[in-house]
Design a protein around this motif. Structure first.
Motif, PDB file in Angstrom:
ATOM      1  N   TYR A  55      29.780  42.369  31.935  1.00  0.00           N
ATOM      2  CA  TYR A  55      30.748  42.082  31.307  1.00  0.00           C
ATOM      3  C   TYR A  55      30.851  41.074  30.167  1.00  0.00           C
ATOM      4  O   TYR A  55      29.804  40.361  30.210  1.00  0.00           O
ATOM      5  N   SER A  56      31.894  40.726  29.471  1.00  0.00           N
ATOM      6  CA  SER A  56      32.055  39.777  28.448  1.00  0.00           C
ATOM      7  C   SER A  56      32.842  38.733  28.873  1.00  0.00           C
ATOM      8  O   SER A  56      34.144  39.173  29.128  1.00  0.00           O
TER       9      SER A  56
ATOM     10  N   ALA B 296      33.789  41.027  37.244  1.00  0.00           N
ATOM     11  CA  ALA B 296      34.177  40.083  36.619  1.00  0.00           C
ATOM     12  C   ALA B 296      34.983  39.013  37.190  1.00  0.00           C
ATOM     13  O   ALA B 296      35.392  39.271  38.334  1.00  0.00           O
ATOM     14  N   THR B 297      35.360  37.830  36.547  1.00  0.00           N
ATOM     15  CA  THR B 297      36.219  37.049  37.613  1.00  0.00           C
ATOM     16  C   THR B 297      37.593  37.160  37.086  1.00  0.00           C
ATOM     17  O   THR B 297      37.893  37.543  35.996  1.00  0.00           O
ATOM     18  N   GLY B 298      38.470  36.823  37.743  1.00  0.00           N
ATOM     19  CA  GLY B 298      39.925  36.950  37.362  1.00  0.00           C
ATOM     20  C   GLY B 298      40.660  37.736  38.726  1.00  0.00           C
ATOM     21  O   GLY B 298      40.047  38.570  39.155  1.00  0.00           O
ATOM     22  N   ASP B 299      41.851  37.417  39.046  1.00  0.00           N
ATOM     23  CA  ASP B 299      42.605  38.050  39.871  1.00  0.00           C
ATOM     24  C   ASP B 299      43.833  39.256  39.535  1.00  0.00           C
ATOM     25  O   ASP B 299      44.292  39.943  40.203  1.00  0.00           O
TER      26      ASP B 299
ATOM     27  N   LEU C 101      40.786  44.357  31.386  1.00  0.00           N
ATOM     28  CA  LEU C 101      40.757  42.588  31.333  1.00  0.00           C
ATOM     29  C   LEU C 101      40.821  42.100  32.674  1.00  0.00           C
ATOM     30  O   LEU C 101      41.818  42.776  33.450  1.00  0.00           O
ATOM     31  N   TYR C 102      40.324  41.225  33.069  1.00  0.00           N
ATOM     32  CA  TYR C 102      40.540  40.425  34.226  1.00  0.00           C
ATOM     33  C   TYR C 102      40.990  38.806  33.925  1.00  0.00           C
ATOM     34  O   TYR C 102      39.912  38.342  33.351  1.00  0.00           O
TER      35      TYR C 102
END
Length: 142
Positions: A67-68, A114-117, A88-89
């Motif tokens: 991922y980016s 990826a990171t993010g909830d 998107l995360y």
């Protein structure tokens, strides 16, 4: 061993300590996913990328294998390109968002790269316009 860990080729090898056959990941890299998706989604990805980078001089892009990531000090938005959508995360609390079925999803307790909830699914320019609100909020809050 290091060559096997760093290679992109899926191979199987035998762990001599346990005599088990271990398979390496066959996940496509971010660049491979981007190359094999539709031209419409490629164009949409670059629009999203440009929008995020234009939020401020403090935003940088870090392309990882799958991922980016776009970050200030911490990641604020991570992007995965899929066959029919862009994921998107965002580093936002899903409890503070009214979730919309098929568009936003709480992934705080779900495994993902990826990171993010908060996961936002973008399939077209209209979805991207709706997602800008969340992208802006992630930028402001982090």
């Amino acid at each position: 061993m290091f060559d096997l860990i760093n290679s992109n080729v899926a191979t199987a090898f035998k762990d001599t300590n346990t005599e088990k056959v271990v398979k390496q990941s066959t996940d496509k890299t971010f660049d491979e996913q981007l190359e094999t998706t539709s031209s419409k989604l490629i164009e949409l990805y670059y629009s999203i990328r440009d929008y995020i980078l234009a939020l401020g001089d403090d935003v940088t892009e870090n392309k990882l294998k799958l991922y980016s990531a776009f970050k200030k000090i911490k990641n604020i938005v991570c992007v995965e390109v899929r066959t029919k959508s862009i994921m998107l995360y965002l580093r936002l609390s899903p409890e503070d968002i009214v979730l919309k079925n098929g568009f936003t999803r709480d992934v705080s307790k779900v495994g993902h790269w990826a990171t993010g909830d908060l996961e936002v699914t973008i399939k077209n320019a209209k979805d991207f316009e709706k997602a800008k609100e969340y992208i802006d909020k992630a930028y402001e809050m982090n």
